[in-house]
Design an enzyme around this catalytic site. Structure first.
Site, short mmCIF file in Angstrom:
data_model
loop_
_atom_site.label_atom_id
_atom_site.label_comp_id
_atom_site.label_asym_id
_atom_site.label_seq_id
_atom_site.Cartn_x
_atom_site.Cartn_y
_atom_site.Cartn_z
N ASP A 162 23.92 57.98 80.01
CA ASP A 162 23.60 57.76 79.54
C ASP A 162 22.48 58.19 80.72
OD1 ASP A 162 24.97 56.65 77.66
OD2 ASP A 162 24.64 54.63 78.86
N1 URA Z 1 29.52 54.71 78.36
C1 URA Z 1 28.27 54.44 78.43
O1 URA Z 1 28.48 53.48 77.53
N2 URA Z 1 27.83 55.05 79.01
C2 URA Z 1 27.98 56.00 79.31
O2 URA Z 1 27.25 56.48 80.58
C3 URA Z 1 29.64 56.69 79.51
C4 URA Z 1 29.66 56.00 79.30
#
Ligand code: URA
Length: 234
Positions: A108
């Site tokens: 993310d």
């Molecule tokens: N889980 C999440 O919530 N975000 C990420 O970027 C990777 C795994």
């Protein structure tokens, strides 16, 4: 075994140095040279390590794997309409390589940590396939203190995420203190770690991936990357 030879103009354009047409001009200007000073033309068949660009060996050939320490605030997308991209941390010519470099899965925007990138479609497919259960470890900071039952729930293989049809595979929670944990998961569902904590009534305020399979960041600083030996990727 003899290394594969390809036309010089094709090689340089596939690595993003210039268009095929531009090679003749760059040869005249002495920007592209042969390592043994042999004469070159646009259509000369060359091996990758026979060519210098501005006196330097060429970037790695196809099959490159990059390990990056992603900072928060950057997006794992090719669409720069969405903001600053992880690809902006790489040399600009790598954006126009053919085959294209892509991230192995996504982190993310607000997640930092270990991110792999590759131009090898077969490897990309293998590492992101739901059947390839590569272990990924995340460090999470939580908004609220743990209840105490989260490790059991995550390990049970029964946790359902909102909108999903199958439960999460068992995941291993390690408690550092009441608002800091590490979580090891073997899947890569959308926003998985944040959604797992949401499912047990908590909220992740900071998330960092510290490992992917056997790979760790070592001393790589935020925003830095290095090219991996292909053999290191299992
Ligand atoms: N889980 C999440 O919530 N975000 C990420 O970027 C990777 C795994």
């Amino acid at each position: 075994m003899n290394p594969t030879k390809v036309r010089l103009d094709k090689l340089l354009s596939s690595l993003g140095y210039c268009s095929r047409k531009k090679v003749a001009t760059l040869l005249r200007e002495g920007i592209i040279t042969h390592t043994e000073n042999l004469p070159l033309k646009s259509d000369t068949k060359v091996a990758h390590d026979e060519v210098y660009f501005e006196g330097e060996p060429l970037d790695p050939s196809q099959g490159m794997v990059i390990l990056m320490h992603k900072p928060t605030g950057l997006i794992c997308s090719h669409d720069d309409g969405e903001g600053k991209l992880v690809y902006d941390l790489l040399p600009p010519r790598w954006r126009v390589r053919d085959p294209k470099i892509s991230t192995v899965g996504r982190l993310d925007k607000e997640t930092s940590g270990l991110l792999l990138l590759t131009d090898d479609g077969t490897l990309l497919h293998r590492l992101t396939s739901p059947r390839h259960h590569v272990a990924k470890i995340y460090e999470a900071t939580l908004d609220r203190a743990l209840n105490g039952n989260e490790a059991e729930i995550f390990a049970s293989g029964t946790l359902m995420l909102n909108g999903e049809k199958t439960p999460c595979l068992p995941a291993k929670l390690t408690i550092i203190d009441e608002t800091h944990v590490t979580l090891e998961i073997t899947e890569g569902r959308y926003h998985q770690v944040r959604r797992m904590f949401a499912a047990v009534g908590n909220h992740v305020t900071a998330l960092h991936r510290c490992s992917f399979g056997d790979l760790t960041l070592g001393d790589l600083k935020e925003g830095e990357y290095r090219i991996l030996d292909r053999e290191k990727i299992s």
